[in-house]
Design a protein around this motif. Sequence first.
Motif, mmCIF file in Angstrom:
data_model
loop_
_atom_site.group_PDB
_atom_site.id
_atom_site.type_symbol
_atom_site.label_atom_id
_atom_site.label_comp_id
_atom_site.label_asym_id
_atom_site.label_seq_id
_atom_site.Cartn_x
_atom_site.Cartn_y
_atom_site.Cartn_z
ATOM 1 N N GLU A 170 46.070 42.748 36.177
ATOM 2 C CA GLU A 170 46.740 41.447 36.205
ATOM 3 C C GLU A 170 47.837 41.419 37.268
ATOM 4 N N MET A 171 48.586 42.495 37.383
ATOM 5 C CA MET A 171 49.679 42.538 38.341
ATOM 6 C C MET A 171 49.188 42.649 39.775
ATOM 7 N N LYS A 172 48.082 43.310 39.989
ATOM 8 C CA LYS A 172 47.503 43.342 41.337
ATOM 9 C C LYS A 172 47.141 41.933 41.777
ATOM 10 N N ARG A 173 46.567 41.182 40.853
ATOM 11 C CA ARG A 173 46.191 39.814 41.167
ATOM 12 C C ARG A 173 47.439 38.944 41.383
ATOM 13 N N PHE A 174 48.468 39.153 40.558
ATOM 14 C CA PHE A 174 49.706 38.395 40.711
ATOM 15 C C PHE A 174 50.375 38.685 42.055
ATOM 16 N N ILE A 175 50.493 39.956 42.409
ATOM 17 C CA ILE A 175 51.143 40.341 43.659
ATOM 18 C C ILE A 175 50.379 39.769 44.856
ATOM 19 N N ASN A 176 49.059 39.824 44.810
ATOM 20 C CA ASN A 176 48.253 39.246 45.896
ATOM 21 C C ASN A 176 48.495 37.742 46.003
ATOM 22 N N TRP A 177 48.525 37.073 44.840
ATOM 23 C CA TRP A 177 48.788 35.624 44.833
ATOM 24 C C TRP A 177 50.162 35.331 45.420
ATOM 25 N N PHE A 178 51.164 36.086 45.019
ATOM 26 C CA PHE A 178 52.534 35.844 45.482
ATOM 27 C C PHE A 178 52.626 35.976 47.000
#
Length: 365
Positions: A170-178
């Motif tokens: 989930e955090m990998k996806r969040f960081i990429n989105w950010f």
Amino acid sequence: MIWNWQHKDWPEFTYNKANFVGFEKKFIEKAGIIQGSLQHIDEAHQEALKIDLMSDEALKTSEIEGEILNRDSVQSSIRKHFGLQTDHRRIPSAEQGIAEIMVDLYRNYQKPLNEDILFYWHKFLTNGRQDLFDIGRYRTHEDPMQVVSGPLGRSTVHFEAPPSAQVTDEMKRFINWFNETENQLPALTRAAIAHLYFECIHPFEDGNGRIGRAICEKSLSQSLGRPVLIALSHTIEEDKKAYYKALETYNKGLEINGWIQYFCETVLKAQDYTQKVIHFIIEKGKFYQRFSGQLNDRQLKVVDRIFSEGISGFKGGLSAKNYSSITGTPSATTTRDLTKMVEIGAFKKTGELKSTRYYLNIKLI
């Protein structure tokens, strides 16, 4: 109960962009006014303002979570980072940790977000904690990560985050989105989504709120191209019930118009407060210039003390008793000093007899 991260379209939040065009425009306008106002402050006072705003944000973001820190220790730690004079006090772990995050936000806002930054923040934020298992890394416990209130047995679950086993992905996806949305989304919209998105993942064992608000400020700074120095946590703390209510309301579905509107309104209020602080600093400089050579050491000591309280001033006004306590002078001397300060226009007087109060004669907005 189905939480937003359990929806099949997660994390595709939906909202009406047109609703926030006015907010985004006001944010940019206010940011420009704040930047312009800073040009009317000399370098020394700009430095003091920077330390004050960063210290206040550090204190307030902690206070939102129920942690009361020592202001002088936080300021001393921040001043040390900027190579400014300090009182060489020993800084407790909590004050040192949050100061470290504030300074990193100021200096490195332009750097892309990554796990190293988040783990660095979390390590400093939880420095010295003996009750946590996962420090400087994502949570690993098998128990559900829940936000709960109320007594044991009759508690209310306000939110449940994804299981720890899902957090890394989930955090990998969040960081990429950010990082991918830095130049794709308007400032307030991106920061609002970033905060809600991060809080819904709740990746750490503790400290998620403070790190989430730090991500907001990083996002806003990136959008402006300079450190934002905004009183965001100060404004949230003034009505933190509304803040928690907004988070709770929008942690179940993917439509987030109301959340973005709440966030936009909060940021604009924070900008207004920041503008008031800057105006206060300007008025402070004018005051000392106007009464240079007219005040004795006792009077200057009291003036310094009142100014140290910031724009809120001396709560309830300054009384003769307060003056005597600060200066250690007898009542007769206090009366002469206060009378003189009213005569020359340094103080404004209200009330009579025991209800008499004195206020700095400055213009506030």
